[in-house]
Structures are given as structure tokens and as C-alpha cells.
Design a protein around this motif. Structure first.
Motif, PDB file in Angstrom:
ATOM      1  N   CYS A  63      72.419 -37.468 163.112  1.00 50.83           N
ATOM      2  CA  CYS A  63      71.789 -38.322 162.108  1.00 50.83           C
ATOM      3  C   CYS A  63      72.701 -39.760 162.073  1.00 50.83           C
ATOM      4  O   CYS A  63      73.847 -39.843 161.922  1.00 50.83           O
ATOM      5  CB  CYS A  63      71.898 -37.647 160.593  1.00 50.83           C
ATOM      6  N   PHE A  64      71.856 -40.709 161.994  1.00 53.67           N
ATOM      7  CA  PHE A  64      72.509 -42.218 161.930  1.00 53.67           C
ATOM      8  C   PHE A  64      71.576 -42.807 160.926  1.00 53.67           C
ATOM      9  O   PHE A  64      70.608 -42.640 160.559  1.00 53.67           O
ATOM     10  CB  PHE A  64      72.133 -42.788 163.465  1.00 53.67           C
ATOM     11  N   GLN A  65      72.432 -43.785 160.278  1.00 52.87           N
ATOM     12  CA  GLN A  65      71.549 -44.778 159.248  1.00 52.87           C
ATOM     13  C   GLN A  65      72.302 -46.188 159.644  1.00 52.87           C
ATOM     14  O   GLN A  65      73.383 -46.301 159.787  1.00 52.87           O
ATOM     15  CB  GLN A  65      71.897 -44.290 158.102  1.00 52.87           C
TER      16      GLN A  65
ATOM     17  N   PHE B 272      70.396 -40.339 149.514  1.00 55.62           N
ATOM     18  CA  PHE B 272      70.416 -40.051 150.855  1.00 55.62           C
ATOM     19  C   PHE B 272      71.302 -38.893 151.459  1.00 55.62           C
ATOM     20  O   PHE B 272      70.839 -38.259 152.438  1.00 55.62           O
ATOM     21  CB  PHE B 272      71.127 -41.700 151.568  1.00 55.62           C
ATOM     22  N   ASN B 273      72.368 -38.678 150.626  1.00 54.88           N
ATOM     23  CA  ASN B 273      73.048 -37.360 151.234  1.00 54.88           C
ATOM     24  C   ASN B 273      72.428 -35.990 151.307  1.00 54.88           C
ATOM     25  O   ASN B 273      72.205 -35.246 151.994  1.00 54.88           O
ATOM     26  CB  ASN B 273      74.230 -37.249 150.431  1.00 54.88           C
ATOM     27  N   ALA B 274      71.463 -36.014 150.169  1.00 58.54           N
ATOM     28  CA  ALA B 274      70.571 -34.910 150.095  1.00 58.54           C
ATOM     29  C   ALA B 274      69.638 -34.836 151.380  1.00 58.54           C
ATOM     30  O   ALA B 274      69.129 -33.855 151.737  1.00 58.54           O
ATOM     31  CB  ALA B 274      69.814 -34.822 148.743  1.00 58.54           C
ATOM     32  N   LEU B 275      69.212 -36.094 151.620  1.00 60.20           N
ATOM     33  CA  LEU B 275      68.089 -36.145 152.848  1.00 60.20           C
ATOM     34  C   LEU B 275      68.755 -35.653 154.079  1.00 60.20           C
ATOM     35  O   LEU B 275      68.295 -34.926 155.070  1.00 60.20           O
ATOM     36  CB  LEU B 275      67.706 -37.373 152.910  1.00 60.20           C
ATOM     37  N   ILE B 276      70.006 -35.971 154.258  1.00 62.25           N
ATOM     38  CA  ILE B 276      70.844 -35.623 155.497  1.00 62.25           C
ATOM     39  C   ILE B 276      70.986 -34.137 155.555  1.00 62.25           C
ATOM     40  O   ILE B 276      70.795 -33.517 156.475  1.00 62.25           O
ATOM     41  CB  ILE B 276      71.986 -36.486 155.514  1.00 62.25           C
ATOM     42  N   GLN B 277      71.483 -33.705 154.328  1.00 60.89           N
ATOM     43  CA  GLN B 277      71.569 -32.271 154.206  1.00 60.89           C
ATOM     44  C   GLN B 277      70.489 -31.666 154.477  1.00 60.89           C
ATOM     45  O   GLN B 277      70.364 -30.197 155.238  1.00 60.89           O
ATOM     46  CB  GLN B 277      72.129 -31.970 152.949  1.00 60.89           C
TER      47      GLN B 277
ATOM     48  N   ILE C 270      62.441 -41.043 163.821  1.00 57.61           N
ATOM     49  CA  ILE C 270      62.973 -42.428 163.178  1.00 57.61           C
ATOM     50  C   ILE C 270      62.069 -42.990 161.891  1.00 57.61           C
ATOM     51  O   ILE C 270      60.957 -42.613 161.936  1.00 57.61           O
ATOM     52  CB  ILE C 270      62.890 -43.351 164.361  1.00 57.61           C
ATOM     53  N   ASN C 271      62.848 -43.093 160.988  1.00 54.78           N
ATOM     54  CA  ASN C 271      62.242 -43.722 159.878  1.00 54.78           C
ATOM     55  C   ASN C 271      62.695 -45.370 159.877  1.00 54.78           C
ATOM     56  O   ASN C 271      64.015 -45.449 159.472  1.00 54.78           O
ATOM     57  CB  ASN C 271      62.594 -43.115 158.597  1.00 54.78           C
ATOM     58  N   PRO C 272      62.040 -46.189 160.638  1.00 56.64           N
ATOM     59  CA  PRO C 272      62.752 -47.457 160.774  1.00 56.64           C
ATOM     60  C   PRO C 272      62.404 -48.314 159.553  1.00 56.64           C
ATOM     61  O   PRO C 272      63.112 -49.690 159.576  1.00 56.64           O
ATOM     62  CB  PRO C 272      61.587 -48.189 161.880  1.00 56.64           C
ATOM     63  N   ALA C 273      62.130 -47.847 158.318  1.00 57.30           N
ATOM     64  CA  ALA C 273      62.135 -48.368 157.152  1.00 57.30           C
ATOM     65  C   ALA C 273      61.528 -49.838 157.031  1.00 57.30           C
ATOM     66  O   ALA C 273      60.281 -49.963 158.029  1.00 57.30           O
ATOM     67  CB  ALA C 273      63.552 -48.599 156.514  1.00 57.30           C
ATOM     68  N   ALA C 274      61.932 -50.754 156.953  1.00 60.25           N
ATOM     69  CA  ALA C 274      61.134 -52.219 156.896  1.00 60.25           C
ATOM     70  C   ALA C 274      61.213 -52.675 158.224  1.00 60.25           C
ATOM     71  O   ALA C 274      60.235 -53.364 158.493  1.00 60.25           O
ATOM     72  CB  ALA C 274      62.119 -53.316 155.847  1.00 60.25           C
TER      73      ALA C 274
ATOM     74  N   TYR D 279      68.068 -36.878 168.006  1.00 58.25           N
ATOM     75  CA  TYR D 279      68.402 -37.863 166.964  1.00 58.25           C
ATOM     76  C   TYR D 279      67.436 -38.218 165.819  1.00 58.25           C
ATOM     77  O   TYR D 279      66.590 -38.329 166.077  1.00 58.25           O
ATOM     78  CB  TYR D 279      68.808 -38.989 167.943  1.00 58.25           C
ATOM     79  N   VAL D 280      68.037 -38.240 164.826  1.00 63.69           N
ATOM     80  CA  VAL D 280      67.219 -38.858 163.512  1.00 63.69           C
ATOM     81  C   VAL D 280      67.842 -40.088 163.089  1.00 63.69           C
ATOM     82  O   VAL D 280      69.176 -40.106 162.599  1.00 63.69           O
ATOM     83  CB  VAL D 280      67.329 -37.561 162.456  1.00 63.69           C
ATOM     84  N   LEU D 281      67.043 -40.990 163.195  1.00 64.43           N
ATOM     85  CA  LEU D 281      67.273 -42.495 162.670  1.00 64.43           C
ATOM     86  C   LEU D 281      66.812 -42.753 161.729  1.00 64.43           C
ATOM     87  O   LEU D 281      65.642 -42.767 161.251  1.00 64.43           O
ATOM     88  CB  LEU D 281      67.145 -43.555 163.619  1.00 64.43           C
ATOM     89  N   ASN D 282      67.866 -43.324 160.513  1.00 64.31           N
ATOM     90  CA  ASN D 282      67.083 -44.008 159.300  1.00 64.31           C
ATOM     91  C   ASN D 282      67.563 -45.377 159.293  1.00 64.31           C
ATOM     92  O   ASN D 282      68.597 -45.745 159.427  1.00 64.31           O
ATOM     93  CB  ASN D 282      67.445 -43.316 158.008  1.00 64.31           C
ATOM     94  N   GLY D 283      66.524 -46.315 158.907  1.00 64.22           N
ATOM     95  CA  GLY D 283      66.844 -47.558 158.974  1.00 64.22           C
ATOM     96  C   GLY D 283      67.179 -48.241 157.584  1.00 64.22           C
ATOM     97  O   GLY D 283      67.751 -47.580 156.743  1.00 64.22           O
ATOM     98  N   PRO D 284      67.030 -49.825 157.373  1.00 64.21           N
ATOM     99  CA  PRO D 284      67.700 -50.134 156.502  1.00 64.21           C
ATOM    100  C   PRO D 284      67.244 -49.947 154.961  1.00 64.21           C
ATOM    101  O   PRO D 284      65.979 -49.626 154.730  1.00 64.21           O
ATOM    102  CB  PRO D 284      67.069 -51.768 156.477  1.00 64.21           C
TER     103      PRO D 284
END
Ligand code: CA2
Length: 146
Positions: A47-49, A27-32, A72-76, A4-9
Motif C-alpha cells: 500500500c502506498f499514499q 486512513f490506518n483503518a483503511l489500510i488495515q 488506485i484512488n487517485p483522489a483529486a 499495489y494499492v495506491l491512494n492519492g492526495p
């Protein structure tokens, strides 16, 4: 092997503002990019955001029995979320935290990471390539555990 790849806010805003910090690609380029790395490495990926802490917690919980590891990139939420730390501890899946920017070179409040306390590694400041490194690290880790 499934990840699972998770991206935060706000990561869905990539490429729109602050290209000097987060790069010009969207972001689409990152997912690709993530999907291409996983296809090459023969890894299944979902992938999830989300912009919502509770939704990220729900996704982490749902990984149990479905995924072998989490990127996981939990961002903030990196700098505030005990809930995400606890969710990672609860599922006890190997996880790697990724940051596009080098959070250690930015404001002091970005130096603390709660989720990293439940991760096998934190990769920062390498842009999209950080996600590739995280995926390869988890692949090696999971092969060693098998
Ligand atoms: O460097 C990273 O990957 C971060 O996780 C990104 C987060 C930030 O809060 C962390 O400290 C480090 C921010 C993601 C927001 O991304 C934006 C994208 C375009 C425009 C504005 C923000």
C-alpha cells in the motif's frame, strides 16, 4: 498474485474531516481493511499514499515487474491527471479505480476521470468496501488471464 494499492492526495486525512462524505474511519483503518481482505484472499499487497502527482507516477512505473495489478484512488488527481493516465497506460497492468464517495453525484468537475480511461473498472460510492470489490475484480481478471 501481488497488488499495489495506491491512494492519492489528502486521503491520509480520512476520519479527520468530512465524515459525511468519506466516513468516520481513519486512513490506518483503511489500510488495515485492505491488508485483511488481501490476507483472506491469499494476495500479496503493498500500500502506498502520496500527496504528490509525480510520486504517484513513480510508484505506478515501479509496479512493472513487481505487481500483477493496481488498485488506485487517485483522489483529486482523478479529475486532472493525464500524467497518471499515461503512467497506467505505460505499465499496461490491469488497474481498477476506486472512490469512497459517489463522484457522479457530486460537483460536475468530479464527473471526469482521466485514470479511469486506462482502468478495467471504476468503483464509486461504496466506501471501504469499494476497495474490496476492486481487489476481487482484479483477482478474477488475473485468474482469467492466467
Ligand atoms: O471519493 C473519493 O475517494 C475521492 O477520490 C476523494 C478525493 C476527491 O477529491 C475525489 O473527488 C473523490 C478527496 C480525498 C480527500 O479526502 C479527505 C479526507 C478527509 C478530509 C478531507 C478530505
Amino acid at each position: 498474485m501481488k497488488l499495489y494499492v495506491l491512494n492519492g492526495p489528502n486521503l491520509n486525512m480520512l476520519g479527520i474531516r468530512e465524515p459525511s462524505i468519506y466516513g468516520k474511519q481513519d486512513f490506518n483503518a483503511l489500510i488495515q481493511y485492505i491488508k485483511d481482505v488481501c490476507a483472506r484472499e491469499d494476495i500479496e499487497v503493498e500500500c502506498f499514499q502520496s500527496n504528490h502527482e509525480g510520486v504517484l507516477v513513480d510508484i505506478i512505473q515501479s509496479a512493472l515487474g513487481k505487481a500483477d495489478g493496481i488498485v488506485i484512488n487517485p483522489a483529486a488527481y482523478t479529475h486532472t491527471s493525464v500524467a497518471i493516465l499515461d503512467a497506467l497506460k505505460a505499465v499496461a497492468l490491469p488497474a481498477v479505480e476506486v472512490h469512497l464517495s459517489d463522484v457522479s453525484q457530486r460537483e460536475n468537475f468530479r464527473h471526469i476521470s482521466y485514470p479511469a480511461m486506462a482502468c478495467i473498472a471504476q468503483i464509486k460510492g461504496k466506501g471501504f468496501q469499494g476497495y474490496e470489490e476492486a481487489i476481487l475484480l482484479l483477482k478474477e481478471h488475473l485468474k482469467e488471464q492466467a
